[in-house]
Design an enzyme around this catalytic site. Structure first.
Site, PDB file in Angstrom:
ATOM      1  N   ASP A   1       0.767  -1.073  -0.031  1.00  6.52           N
ATOM      2  CA  ASP A   1      -0.100   0.017   0.117  1.00  6.52           C
ATOM      3  C   ASP A   1       1.113   0.964   0.082  1.00  6.52           C
ATOM      4  O   ASP A   1       2.173   1.285   0.274  1.00  6.52           O
ATOM      5  CB  ASP A   1      -0.987  -0.143   1.311  1.00  6.52           C
ATOM      6  CG  ASP A   1      -2.287   0.801   1.201  1.00  6.52           C
ATOM      7  OD1 ASP A   1      -2.364   1.537  -0.033  1.00  6.52           O
ATOM      8  OD2 ASP A   1      -3.104   0.374   1.817  1.00  6.52           O
TER       9      ASP A   1
ATOM     10  N   ASP B   1     -10.743   2.098  -3.615  1.00  3.87           N
ATOM     11  CA  ASP B   1     -11.296   1.712  -2.136  1.00  3.87           C
ATOM     12  C   ASP B   1     -12.545   1.668  -2.283  1.00  3.87           C
ATOM     13  O   ASP B   1     -13.455   1.486  -1.194  1.00  3.87           O
ATOM     14  CB  ASP B   1     -10.678   2.878  -1.316  1.00  3.87           C
ATOM     15  CG  ASP B   1      -9.382   2.499  -0.703  1.00  3.87           C
ATOM     16  OD1 ASP B   1      -8.680   1.642  -0.729  1.00  3.87           O
ATOM     17  OD2 ASP B   1      -8.823   3.331  -0.125  1.00  3.87           O
TER      18      ASP B   1
HETATM   19  C1  DGJ Z   1      -6.010   1.979   1.942  1.00  2.00           C
HETATM   20  C2  DGJ Z   1      -6.015   0.815   1.048  1.00  2.00           C
HETATM   21  O1  DGJ Z   1      -6.699   1.045   0.073  1.00  2.00           O
HETATM   22  C3  DGJ Z   1      -7.231  -0.057   2.109  1.00  2.00           C
HETATM   23  O2  DGJ Z   1      -7.895  -1.212   1.017  1.00  2.00           O
HETATM   24  C4  DGJ Z   1      -6.498  -0.415   3.183  1.00  2.00           C
HETATM   25  O3  DGJ Z   1      -5.499  -1.305   2.932  1.00  2.00           O
HETATM   26  C5  DGJ Z   1      -6.087   0.649   3.848  1.00  2.00           C
HETATM   27  N1  DGJ Z   1      -5.434   1.444   3.151  1.00  2.00           N
HETATM   28  C6  DGJ Z   1      -5.488   0.217   5.103  1.00  2.00           C
HETATM   29  O4  DGJ Z   1      -4.884   1.382   5.810  1.00  2.00           O
END
Ligand code: DGJ
Length: 713
Positions: free
Chosen positions: A443, A507
């Site tokens: 991430d 997301d």
């Molecule tokens: C952002 C990601 O896109 C989410 O899926 C998740 O992993 C969060 N970060 C966790 O902090």
């Protein structure tokens, strides 16, 4: 190397690229439909008149256009020596080497002490890859401000397609006419970005999925970028692609070189589907393309967030396995001090307070259930509240004379510093070596601001540092797959996809938003990379509520996952989920190996897309009612890409439930199925039912003569 300048052709069955080598830097004079033999005299085509009022030379629009040769637009190369000289070099072609699909040229400006190498490769996939490299041969340093690759496009290309959007709304298609001036897609976020990805297309008037000529370019780079569509009347149209460099970022000492990222270009004479086919084939041809079936995934993030409780997670794993899930991913929250998003980033060891016996009890449990175990990292980041920051505040990528700007309570680590990369490698390697981890979700949750190393702008070397860290970890753990995530789809590009097997597309799991996001995504990237999860009934990012049927039909086409606390799901929903997962597995070879099509439909409230097997024996097509239709008349859906002479059996795929829809009577084929030829399907189409807004129908088509469905083989 050959040294007599001439016209060179790179050719495939579907396109020709003609390159003129008569000026100092090669110029593309035709990129489009095949032209056949070019050994005769083509001067009637290419000799340009010299109008009154203009310079006495016909200036070339070369791949790196030169101001000093008379080009009046943005030059391909900007830079200078410390005393201000050599700001507008003028190259002479030194040598070239070519085959029917590749060309390498070397040009030199001996006065400026600079050398420019251009490489073009017309690949079997249909993609034309171009890159330029500048070398400083003089004793004084050369400060490079920009090196852009310029791809000319004919004047008949009058409409632009680029992408905008934001977090939770990536890959929004922007269509606009391009008459006079420039459109710039300029990205300074330090990542590929949610809102300005380096992708630009130009096409003939009204181009759509199946019609028109389209020229497309993508900069294979995950840092800052600039894509410019240039259409000024006093020069030819072009797509210009560059890494956006901050002041003084690249200073070439004697003998040093800067290579642009590759620019991947695609041409289609039959609309956008042809563009996607080339780009998809390109990624599929790379060694990094995943060789195995994409495992159905359950990611715990939206199920539990930071609330990591072993017994709950074990129950979730049990439930996941019952549903047919193949990979179980523990997201953010497992490492030292990470109870919320205020602390912990940088301290990559298991938090003993939450996991007193380490991750073993869960990892063992997950693996005993027959699932892979995956783990989340955000390697490039650090929270000020972390042991790492307290020990090494100087490891932050910033100008330390100023207060840094926080994003999600975190700062960026300086990956230009080998010590930082070594620390991250050691910590992550230790976790990957200790536990049976098959998958890393990588991430990156903030934009880059003031990215400086020892005070100097360093976004370029930071991006290379990220690649280096990923590559080293991958080399040390070749069986571990990696997903690229940057708050969803903030870092999706060919450079990243050449080192990762999956991306977290967004997301946002709201299927209505997802339909548009995935539609935009599909222009460049094939569906097997597209992480798409079935979320809970109410979306966590939009608060909209959708049926399981719509959520499932939307996620079905990508790399399927679940992101929902299924411990709360009803028995009926769980049964339906298991059926969808089984169906997805059955169709996985087709979904992840076929040719992506997007379908044109006259109704703006409809999105339609699908996938066709390469031997055209089978297809899946989704008809998506995004909004309330303006008219009660639903026009037939024309399905391209099938074999015109074969007969196909059409059936609605039972993804959860057949939509009832707001109609007294629906077309009978919806329940009974139908048989039509590929020609009829393409020319006449098939009558869709009237659907409620925010619902979808998935149609399975199978050639009657197909010995066996690809999914049954
Ligand atoms: C952002 C990601 O896109 C989410 O899926 C998740 O992993 C969060 N970060 C966790 O902090």
């Amino acid at each position: 190397m050959n040294s007599s300048p001439t016209l060179v052709q790179l050719a495939s069955d579907t396109q020709s690229v003609l390159i003129d080598l008569s000026s100092g830097v090669p110029s593309i004079v035709h990129w489009g439909r095949p032209v056949g033999d070019t050994t005769g005299d083509l001067s009637p085509t290419f000799e340009r008149p010299l109008p009154h009022g203009a310079l006495d030379v016909a200036t070339a629009l070369s791949i790196v256009p030169e101001h000093a040769s008379g080009y009046q637009g943005r030059p391909g190369l900007s830079g200078s020596r410390p005393d201000g000289t050599d700001w507008a070099p003028r190259f002479r072609l030194d040598s070239f080497e070519h085959s029917s699909t590749t060309l390498t040229t070397v040009s030199a400006d001996e006065t400026a002490g600079l050398e420019l190498t251009i490489v073009l490769e017309l690949r079997e996939t249909g993609v034309l890859r171009v890159r330029a490299t500048l070398t400083n041969n003089a004793p004084t340093p050369y400060r490079l401000d920009a090196l852009r690759v310029v791809i000319p496009v004919p004047g008949r290309a009058k409409e632009a397609l680029t992408f905008g959007g934001r977090w939770t709304k990536e890959f929004q298609v922007i269509r606009q006419p391009l008459f006079t001036g420039s459109i710039a897609v300029e990205n300074r976020s330090g990542r590929t970005s949610h809102n300005r990805p380096p992708i630009a297309m130009l096409g003939t008037a009204g181009f759509d999925e199946t019609h028109g000529e389209v020229w497309a370019a993508h900069l294979e780079w995950s840092g800052n970028s600039n894509m410019v569509l240039d259409a000024n009347p006093d020069r030819r149209r072009s797509i210009q692609a560059e890494e956006l460099l901050f002041s003084n970022e690249i200073v070439l000492e004697r003998g040093a070189s800067y290579a642009t990222p590759w620019v991947a270009c695609a041409y289609s004479s039959s609309g956008l589907n042809g563009i996607s086919e080339s780009f998809h084939q390109e990624l599929r041809s790379r060694p990094s393309h995943p060789a195995t079936s994409r495992p159905v995934t359950l990611n715990i993030w939206e199920a539990v967030y930071f609330d990591h409780d072993l017994s709950t997670l074990k129950m979730l794993a049990n439930r996941a396995a019952e549903l047919g899930v193949e990979r179980f991913v523990v997201d953010d929250g497992w490492f030292h001090g990470r109870r919320n998003d205020l602390a912990g980033l940088g301290d990559w060891w298991v938090d003993a307070r939450i996991w007193p016996e380490g991750l073993w009890p869960l990892a063992d449990h997950v693996r005993a259930l027959g699932m892979e175990f995956g783990l989340w990292f955000e390697p490039e980041m650090v929270n000020p509240n972390s042991e790492l920051f307290r020990t090494h505040p100087e490891w932050v990528l910033t100008d330390h004379r100023y207060q840094p700007v926080l994003g999600r309570n975190q700062l960026v680590l300086d990956l230009t510093n080998e010590d930082v990369r070594a620390y991250l490698f050691e910590k992550i390697d230790a976790v990957l070596s200790e536990y049976p981890i098959s998958y890393v979700k990588w991430d990156n949750n903030r934009e880059y601001v003031h990215a400086s190393h020892e005070g100097a702008a360093s976004m370029h070397t930071q991006t290379l540092g990220t690649y280096d860290l990923i590559d080293r970890l991958r080399a040390a753990h070749p069986l571990v797959e990696v997903e690229s995530c940057a708050s969803g789809g903030g870092r999706i590009d060919f450079a990243m996809l050449s080192r990762t097997e999956r991306v977290w597309t967004s997301d946002c799991n709201d299927p209505l938003e997802r339909q548009r996001i995935q539609h935009g995504f599909s222009y460049l990237f094939p569906p097997e990379y597209m992480g798409s999860h079935i979320g809970p009934p109410q979306s966590h990012t939009t608060r909209r509520t959708h049926s399981l049927a719509f959520r499932a039909a939307t996620a079905f086409f990508g790399h399927l996952g679940i992101e929902w606390n299924v411990l709360d799901a009803s028995d009926e929903d769980r049964e339906a989920l298991a059926a969808v997962i089984a169906l997805h597995k059955r169709f996985r070879p087709l979904l992840h190996g076929g040719r992506t099509i997007r379908l044109d439909h006259p109704n703006d409230a409809v999105l339609a897309h699908g996938v066709v097997a390469h031997d055209r024996s089978e297809a899946l097509v989704a008809f998506v009612q995004m909004d309330t239709a303006e008219s009660p008349i639903v026009e037939p859906l024309q399905i391209p890409g099938l074999d015109p002479d074969r007969h196909y059996r059409l059936e609605v795929l039972p993804i959860v439930a057949l939509p009832k829809g707001p109609a007294k009577q629906q077309p009978s084929w919806i329940r009974e199925g139908a048989e039509l030829t590929g020609r009829h399907l393409e020319v006449l189409g098939v009558q869709p039912p009237v659907l409620d807004p925010e619902s979808a129908l998935v149609i399975h088509l199978r050639a009657l003569d197909a010995a066996k469905s690809v999914v049954e083989r």
